[in-house]
Motif scaffolding. Structure first.
Motif, PDB file in Angstrom:
ATOM      1  N   THR A  40       0.821  -1.222   0.000  1.00  0.00           N
ATOM      2  CA  THR A  40       0.000   0.000   0.000  1.00  0.00           C
ATOM      3  C   THR A  40       0.853   1.269   0.000  1.00  0.00           C
ATOM      4  N   GLU A  59      -8.209   5.046   3.411  1.00  0.00           N
ATOM      5  CA  GLU A  59      -9.194   4.062   2.944  1.00  0.00           C
ATOM      6  C   GLU A  59      -8.536   2.923   2.177  1.00  0.00           C
ATOM      7  N   GLN A  60      -7.524   3.226   1.396  1.00  0.00           N
ATOM      8  CA  GLN A  60      -6.808   2.157   0.686  1.00  0.00           C
ATOM      9  C   GLN A  60      -6.147   1.210   1.689  1.00  0.00           C
ATOM     10  N   LEU A  62      -7.059   0.713   4.895  1.00  0.00           N
ATOM     11  CA  LEU A  62      -8.100  -0.024   5.616  1.00  0.00           C
ATOM     12  C   LEU A  62      -8.722  -1.114   4.744  1.00  0.00           C
ATOM     13  N   ARG A  63      -8.946  -0.822   3.477  1.00  0.00           N
ATOM     14  CA  ARG A  63      -9.513  -1.813   2.566  1.00  0.00           C
ATOM     15  C   ARG A  63      -8.586  -3.024   2.438  1.00  0.00           C
ATOM     16  N   PHE A  64      -7.311  -2.754   2.296  1.00  0.00           N
ATOM     17  CA  PHE A  64      -6.352  -3.843   2.114  1.00  0.00           C
ATOM     18  C   PHE A  64      -6.414  -4.822   3.291  1.00  0.00           C
ATOM     19  N   ARG A  67     -11.203  -5.115   4.602  1.00  0.00           N
ATOM     20  CA  ARG A  67     -12.401  -5.227   3.768  1.00  0.00           C
ATOM     21  C   ARG A  67     -13.012  -6.624   3.910  1.00  0.00           C
ATOM     22  N   LYS A  68     -14.313  -6.662   4.140  1.00  0.00           N
ATOM     23  CA  LYS A  68     -15.113  -7.886   4.310  1.00  0.00           C
ATOM     24  C   LYS A  68     -14.883  -8.602   5.650  1.00  0.00           C
ATOM     25  N   THR A 143     -16.242  -2.383   5.157  1.00  0.00           N
ATOM     26  CA  THR A 143     -16.025  -2.093   3.738  1.00  0.00           C
ATOM     27  C   THR A 143     -14.622  -1.544   3.500  1.00  0.00           C
ATOM     28  N   GLY A 144     -13.993  -1.034   4.566  1.00  0.00           N
ATOM     29  CA  GLY A 144     -12.713  -0.351   4.408  1.00  0.00           C
ATOM     30  C   GLY A 144     -12.889   1.120   4.092  1.00  0.00           C
ATOM     31  N   LYS A 145     -14.137   1.564   3.989  1.00  0.00           N
ATOM     32  CA  LYS A 145     -14.407   2.967   3.688  1.00  0.00           C
ATOM     33  C   LYS A 145     -14.795   3.722   4.958  1.00  0.00           C
TER      34      LYS A 145
END
Length: 197
Positions: A40, A59-60, A62-64, A67-68, A143-145
């Motif tokens: 990242t 956000e990038q 956190l998503r990495f 996410r999910k 969601t990572g958002k």
């Protein structure tokens, strides 16, 4: 008696380290953390070069990592981290200052760009209020958002004014350690930059 309120940044001001990074390391392990940090890093470089916003970079990141992730699993990790790790990261001088303010009947509020999920269990335990970045949850998974805006810079000021009427207080204290805290520091009658180093 004067009415008092105090606003504290969390990462680097109350703590010795950035708790977002420490939380990822705690929840994922050292090797996945460093690998993910490497993967990242282009987003972090883009942020440092002012090509993207602080929020987009976060956000990038956190998503990495998240996410999910099921919300129940994430919240349990946050509680465990708050119990096991946060006390080790707290600056003793910061905790002393918070205690002294509480003894003067001041409201003490943490205002953090980190997600509140792992700060809240610790802050509530010692009687502090919290304003922090909020995460978007969909179908009980992360969601990572980020919901709304990252609680950083001028957003700290906006969120403080949304929650509190500062004119009701005789004394307003503010504590921070980075340029992202400076708008919040300008709210204080008494402001302190890197006070616990």
């Amino acid at each position: 008696m004067p009415r008092r309120i105090a606003f504290f940044d969390f990462d680097g001001t109350i703590t010795t380290k950035d708790t977002l990074l420490e939380f990822v390391k705690y929840s994922k392990g050292a090797f996945p953390f460093y690998l993910g940090f490497l993967l990242t890093s282009p987003w972090m470089v883009a942020y440092k070069c002012k090509l993207i916003s602080n929020q987009a970079a976060k956000e990038q990141f956190l998503r990495f990592f998240f996410r999910k992730t099921p919300l129940s699993e994430f919240e349990q990790l946050c509680k465990d981290f708050a119990t096991e790790k946060i006390p080790q990261l707290i600056r003793p001088k910061a905790l002393k200052e918070i205690t002294q303010l509480q003894e003067k009947d001041a409201q003490v509020v943490i205002v953090s760009a980190s997600p509140g999920n792992w700060i809240r269990p610790w802050s509530e335990n010692i009687g502090l209020q919290l304003i922090a970045t909020r995460l978007i949850i969909k179908d009980q998974r992360l969601t990572g958002k980020i919901e709304g805006r990252n609680c950083h810079g001028e957003e700290k000021v906006r969120r403080i004014k949304e929650a509190y009427t500062l004119a009701d207080y005789d004394e307003v204290y503010a504590y921070g350690d980075t340029s992202g805290d400076k708008p919040m520091l300008r709210l204080g009658n008494f402001s302190f930059f890197k006070p616990f180093r």
